[in-house]
Scaffold this motif. Structure first.
Motif, PDB file in Angstrom:
ATOM      1  N   GLU A 412       0.827  -1.203   0.000  1.00 36.63           N
ATOM      2  CA  GLU A 412       0.000   0.000   0.000  1.00 36.63           C
ATOM      3  C   GLU A 412       0.866   1.260   0.000  1.00 36.63           C
ATOM      4  OE1 GLU A 412      -4.199   0.478   2.019  1.00 36.63           O
ATOM      5  OE2 GLU A 412      -2.607   0.787   3.489  1.00 36.63           O
ATOM      6  N   ARG A 413       2.014   1.185   0.676  1.00 39.16           N
ATOM      7  CA  ARG A 413       2.911   2.343   0.742  1.00 39.16           C
ATOM      8  C   ARG A 413       3.881   2.416  -0.435  1.00 39.16           C
ATOM      9  NH1 ARG A 413       4.448   2.353   7.260  1.00 39.16           N
ATOM     10  NH2 ARG A 413       2.425   3.170   7.968  1.00 39.16           N
ATOM     11  N   ARG A 415       5.153   3.252  -3.905  1.00 32.79           N
ATOM     12  CA  ARG A 415       4.749   4.241  -4.894  1.00 32.79           C
ATOM     13  C   ARG A 415       5.106   3.706  -6.283  1.00 32.79           C
ATOM     14  NH1 ARG A 415       6.852   7.905  -0.998  1.00 32.79           N
ATOM     15  NH2 ARG A 415       8.620   8.530  -2.296  1.00 32.79           N
ATOM     16  N   ARG A 423      -1.310  -4.017  -7.798  1.00 33.72           N
ATOM     17  CA  ARG A 423      -0.933  -3.755  -6.409  1.00 33.72           C
ATOM     18  C   ARG A 423      -2.142  -3.707  -5.466  1.00 33.72           C
ATOM     19  NH1 ARG A 423       1.007   1.148  -4.178  1.00 33.72           N
ATOM     20  NH2 ARG A 423      -0.431   2.198  -5.602  1.00 33.72           N
ATOM     21  N   ASP A 424      -3.163  -2.964  -5.821  1.00 33.54           N
ATOM     22  CA  ASP A 424      -4.322  -2.830  -4.930  1.00 33.54           C
ATOM     23  C   ASP A 424      -5.064  -4.155  -4.782  1.00 33.54           C
ATOM     24  OD1 ASP A 424      -3.817  -0.155  -4.415  1.00 33.54           O
ATOM     25  OD2 ASP A 424      -5.050   0.544  -6.078  1.00 33.54           O
ATOM     26  N   VAL A 427      -3.198  -6.235  -2.238  1.00 31.34           N
ATOM     27  CA  VAL A 427      -3.489  -5.765  -0.880  1.00 31.34           C
ATOM     28  C   VAL A 427      -4.832  -6.322  -0.413  1.00 31.34           C
ATOM     29  CG1 VAL A 427      -3.998  -3.726   0.512  1.00 31.34           C
ATOM     30  CG2 VAL A 427      -2.085  -3.683  -1.095  1.00 31.34           C
ATOM     31  N   ARG A 454      -9.704  -1.239  -6.829  1.00 28.02           N
ATOM     32  CA  ARG A 454      -9.886  -0.642  -5.508  1.00 28.02           C
ATOM     33  C   ARG A 454     -10.979   0.406  -5.539  1.00 28.02           C
ATOM     34  NH1 ARG A 454      -5.926   3.520  -3.781  1.00 28.02           N
ATOM     35  NH2 ARG A 454      -6.766   4.463  -1.904  1.00 28.02           N
ATOM     36  N   GLN A 573      -0.616  10.032  -2.397  1.00 25.65           N
ATOM     37  CA  GLN A 573      -0.598   8.874  -1.514  1.00 25.65           C
ATOM     38  C   GLN A 573      -0.817   9.346  -0.089  1.00 25.65           C
ATOM     39  OE1 GLN A 573       3.065   6.522  -0.678  1.00 25.65           O
ATOM     40  NE2 GLN A 573       1.910   4.834  -1.588  1.00 25.65           N
ATOM     41  N   GLY A 577      -3.937   4.870   0.975  1.00 27.28           N
ATOM     42  CA  GLY A 577      -3.333   4.333  -0.236  1.00 27.28           C
ATOM     43  C   GLY A 577      -3.063   5.399  -1.274  1.00 27.28           C
ATOM     44  N   ASP A 578      -2.744   4.921  -2.486  1.00 25.45           N
ATOM     45  CA  ASP A 578      -2.333   5.788  -3.587  1.00 25.45           C
ATOM     46  C   ASP A 578      -3.527   6.056  -4.500  1.00 25.45           C
ATOM     47  OD1 ASP A 578      -0.346   7.276  -4.702  1.00 25.45           O
ATOM     48  OD2 ASP A 578       0.876   5.596  -5.370  1.00 25.45           O
TER      49      ASP A 578
END
Length: 679
Positions: A412-413, A415, A423-424, A427, A454, A573, A577-578
Motif C-alpha cells: 500500500e505504501r 509508490r 498492487r491494490d 493488498v 480498488r 498517496q 493508499g495511492d
C-alpha cells in the motif's frame, strides 16, 4: 569432483532475476556479465553488471532465446560460467549442453536431468515408476484427440515443454476439448517452440504445493521444505508463501520425501523445485500428486530463503563450481513465515490483461521492512515484449498473519505510478478473511471474488483532491517571482475562492472541485464538491517538505505524498493508499467523436485472427478477434447482439492499446467531458 572457481559469470537473462543473481555473485567475489536486447539498454540490470554485451534483434527469439548469441557474448566478455535465471533457455537441455561443450561452467542441473523433466508427460511416467503419486494423463497426438469419458471432466490441457500458464486451458466438457487443444498448441508453439500438449485430470479446488530441493555432485540431496503457490490467475502465481498453511508435520514429511525421491530418480544436481497438487477436498485426506519438476530457480525462491536463512543462488554457484553442500538435512529449520507478492503491470479489472506505459515513479517505503527484488526503477518503460512482472515484494514475520498484514501495508505504501498494476488487488487478497484464515486454493481468485479494482470512497477522493489543490497552491506561492513576503493565498480584498478541478483517474463520473480561501490565521476555508455532499471544511498546512504535505483537516493531521507531473496527472498517496487524479480538462474529449460501438484493443499486441466481416450478425459472447500479447492469446468477444459495421484490422496487424478492432451497430459510450477548470 575437484572444485573449479567461477570468476566471471554471464547471466543469460534480464530484469529482476538478472539483478538477483548479480547480488549473490558480487558477495562471492564473482564478476558479472549482462546481455541485453535493445529495448533493455537503459534497464537497471545492465548498469549494475560489471560488463554488458548488446544482443542483435528485438524479439525474445532473436535475443534472449538465441543460444549462439549468448555463447558469443560469453566468449567476448571472458566469462567462464553461465547462469540461466528462469524462463527463456533455463530449461533447455540443448542450451545447457552447448554451454558445457563451449568449456564453460553451467549453473544448473545436468542436461540429461533437464531433458528427462522437459517433457512433462514423460516426466510423469518416470515419477510413477519411482513411486511418486501422479494424476492420470493423455498425450494428444497429431490430429487425434484422446477418448475421455464425459464423467472425467473437467480436464486441463497443458503444454508438454513449458509452464508459466502458457499453453494451458481448463476444459469443462467434451465439446470444448478440440478448440482448447488447438489454442493451447498454438500458444505452446509460440512460447516454447514445441506444440505438444497433453490432457490430465483437473482438480478445480486444489492447492499448489511445491518443494525446494538442492543436490550436489557428491551424492547429497536435501529438501528445503515446501512453499504454497495457490493464489493464481490464468494459471500464473501472484502470491506465494512458506511454509504452506495446509501442510502439517506429517504431510510435510511425506511430500518432501517424495520430492527427494523425484530428484534422485533423475540424477539431479543444483537447485530445483518439485511441484505437486494437493487435493483440498475434505474427503481426500491430504492426497497429493506430482505435477512437474522445474529444473531451475523459481520466481518464488525468496520465501524459502527468508524462512531458512539460505542464499539459494549462492548454493547454485557453489554446486556448479564442484563444492559439496555445506549442510545436511538435519541442519535445516523453518523460522517464522514468509509471503511474496508479485507486482505485475496488468489490469485486474480487465481480466488481468497486461498494461504498458512508463513508470512515473517507483519507490519503496522505508517501513515496514520488506525484501524487494525488482527489475525496474523510476523512468522504466514497460512494453509488451517481456513478462509484465515489475517486482517481487517479500515479508518475513514470526507468524503468517503478521507476514500477510505487513506485506499488505508495504504494498500500500509502495509508490508505483504511471502504469496500471495489480498492487491494490494484492493488498485486498492479503487482508481478506479467506486468505488470513488460510483458505488458499487454486480457485481463490474466482471463488472469493474480491473487487478487481480498488474502491476509492468519496471521503478518500475528497481528501486527496484537497491535498493536491493546497500542495499546488503552496508550491505556486513559493515560486512566485514577486511579493514573496506575503502569506500564501493572501488578498487585500474579499475575492472569490480559488478553485481546482480533478477527477479520479480517467473516470469523468468522479469529478471533484476544491474551492478554498485563505484566512488571516493562515488556515483555509474549504469546500469540496463532487465527492459526496458538498462539505465545508477547515484546512491548515502544517508542513510542506518537497512532496511531503502534512495537512490538518478539521483538526485531524494526515501526511500525503503529492506528485504533480505537470502533464495533467497528479498522484496522491495518503493513509488510505495511492490515488491518481487527473486535472479536469477545459476542452471536450475528442473520444466523443469516435465511432459508436467501437471495440478497442485492450492492450498492445498482434492480431492473430479475425472471425467476422462487415455485415455479419453476431450474438453476445461471439469471438470477433483473437489477439496475442506476452505469448498468450486473448479473445475480443461481442458484448451484445449486433451487426458488424466495420473491421479496420486484419490478421497479422500490430495494434496499440485502444485501437479500434471491430465496430458494432451500438451507440457510443457516454464520454461527456469532465466539469471544472484546469487551474
Amino acid at each position: 569432483m575437484t572444485p573449479t572457481p567461477i570468476r566471471r559469470l554471464l547471466i543469460a537473462n534480464r530484469g529482476e532475476i538478472a539483478r538477483r543473481v548479480m547480488r549473490s555473485a558480487a558477495q562471492m567475489g564473482i564478476a558479472t556479465v549482462a546481455v541485453y536486447a535493445p529495448s533493455d539498454a537503459a534497464a537497471p540490470f545492465v548498469a549494475e553488471a560489471d560488463t554488458a554485451v548488446a544482443l542483435r534483434g528485438s524479439s525474445p527469439a532473436e535475443t534472449y532465446l538465441d543460444a549462439e548469441q549468448l555463447l558469443a557474448a560469453a566468449d567476448a566478455a571472458g566469462a567462464d560460467a553461465v547462469h540461466p535465471g528462469y524462463g527463456f533457455l533455463s530449461e533447455r537441455a540443448s542450451f545447457a549442453q552447448a554451454v558445457i561443450d563451449a568449456g564453460l561452467t553451467w549453473v544448473g542441473p545436468p542436461p540429461a536431468a533437464i531433458a528427462a523433466m522437459g517433457d512433462k508427460l514423460a516426466a510423469k511416467d518416470l515419477m510413477a515408476a519411482a513411486g511418486v503419486p501422479v494424476l492420470a494423463s493423455h498425450r494428444v497426438g497429431d490430429g487425434a484427440l484422446p477418448a475421455i469419458p464425459a464423467a472425467e471432466f473437467p480436464v486441463l490441457v497443458k503444454a508438454a515443454a513449458g509452464g508459466g500458464g502458457k499453453g494451458m486451458r481448463v476444459v469443462a466438457g467434451p465439446g470444448d476439448l478440440a478448440g482448447a487443444v488447438e489454442a493451447a498448441q498454438r500458444e505452446a508453439l509460440r512460447a516454447f517452440g514445441d506444440p505438444t500438449v497433453f490432457v490430465e485430470r483437473y482438480l478445480p479446488d486444489a492447492r499448489h504445493v511445491e518443494v525446494q530441493i538442492l543436490a550436489d555432485g557428491h551424492g547429497t540431496v536435501v529438501h528445503v521444505f515446501e512453499r504454497e503457490c495457490s493464489i493464481q490467475r490464468r494459471h500464473q502465481k501472484i502470491i506465494e508463501e512458506a511454509p504452506s498453511p495446509a501442510v502439517d508435520p506429517a504431510l510435510r514429511s511425506l511430500i518432501c520425501a517424495a520430492a527427494v525421491d523425484a530428484a534422485r530418480a533423475v540424477g539431479y544436481r543444483s537447485a530445483g523445485t518439485v511441484e505437486f497438487v494437493l487435493d483440498a477436498s475434505p474427503s481426500a485426506g491430504g492426497a497429493f500428486y506430482f505435477l512437474e519438476v522445474n529444473t531451475r530457480l523459481q520466481v518464488e525462491h525468496p520465501v524459502t530463503e527468508a524462512v531458512t536463512g539460505l542464499d539459494l543462488v549462492r548454493e547454485q554457484l557453489r554446486v556448479a563450481a564442484g563444492h559439496p553442500l555445506s549442510f545436511g538435512q538435519a541442519d535445516l529449520r523453518l523460522d517464522g513465515h514468509a509471503i511474496e507478492a508479485r507486482v505485475y503491470a496488468e489490469d485486474p479489472a480487465a481480466g488481468f490483461l497486461p498494461a504498458t506505459g512508463t513508470l512515473v515513479e517507483w519507490a519503496v517505503a522505508a517501513s515496514p521492512a520488506v525484501r524487494v527484488d525488482s527489475g525496474v526503477e523510476t523512468g522504466t518503460a514497460v512494453g509488451v515484449e517481456w513478462d509484465p512482472m515489475l517486482a517481487k515484494v517479500v515479508a518475513h514475520a514470526p507468524t503468517r498473519e503478521e507476514a500477510a498484514l505487513s506485506l499488505a501495508l508495504a504494498l500500500e505504501r509502495l509508490r508505483v505510478r504511471g502504469v496500471t498494476t495489480n498492487r491494490d488487488y494484492l493488498v485486498a487478497v492479503l487482508r481478506s478473511a479467506e486468505f488470513l484464515a488460510g483458505h488458499t486454493t487454486t480457485s481463490f481468485v474466482e471463488r472469493v471474488a474480491l473487487p478487481r479494482r480498488r474502491d476509492v470512497d468519496d471521503a478518500t477522493l475528497g481528501l486527496c483532491a484537497l491535498a493536491a489543490a493546497l500542495a499546488a497552491q503552496a508550491r505556486r506561492a513559493a515560486a512566485a517571482p514577486v511579493l514573496r513576503s506575503l502569506p500564501s493565498g493572501w488578498r487585500n480584498s474579499d475575492m472569490p475562492p480559488e478553485r481546482a478541478g480533478f477527477s479520479l483517474g480517467t473516470d469523468p463520473s468522479r469529478a471533484v472541485t476544491v474551492s478554498y480561501r485563505r484566512r488571516r490565521d493562515g488556515a483555509f476555508d474549504v469546500v469540496v464538491a463532487g465527492a459526496g455532499e458538498p462539505a465545508a471544511r477547515t484546512a491548515l498546512i502544517a508542513g510542506l517538505d518537497g512532496r511531503q504535505l502534512d495537512l490538518v483537516v478539521d483538526g485531524v493531521q494526515r501526511r500525503f505524498d503529492v506528485l504533480d507531473t505537470g502533464t495533467g496527472r497528479c498522484f496522491v498517496q495518503g493513509p488510505a493508499g495511492d490515488v491518481e487524479l487527473r486535472v479536469a480538462p477545459r476542452f471536450p474529449d475528442r473520444r466523443a467523436d469516435e465511432a459508436g460501438g467501437a471495440l478497442n484493443a485492450p492492450m498492445p499486441g498482434r492480431v492473430l485472427a479475425v472471425h467476422v466481416e462487415p455485415g455479419d450478425v453476431v450474438a453476445a459472447g461471439s469471438a470477433l478477434v483473437v489477439m496475442e500479447a506476452m505469448k498468450m492469446e486473448h479473445r475480443v468477444n461481442a458484448p451484445h447482439d449486433g451487426t458488424v459495421a466495420a473491421v479496420p484490422v486484419a490478421a497479422g496487424d500490430q495494434v496499440s492499446a485502444g485501437d479500434v478492432l471491430v465496430v458494432l451497430d451500438a451507440p457510443a459510450a457516454d464520454t461527456a467531458p469532465l466539469d471544472g477548470n484546469a487551474r
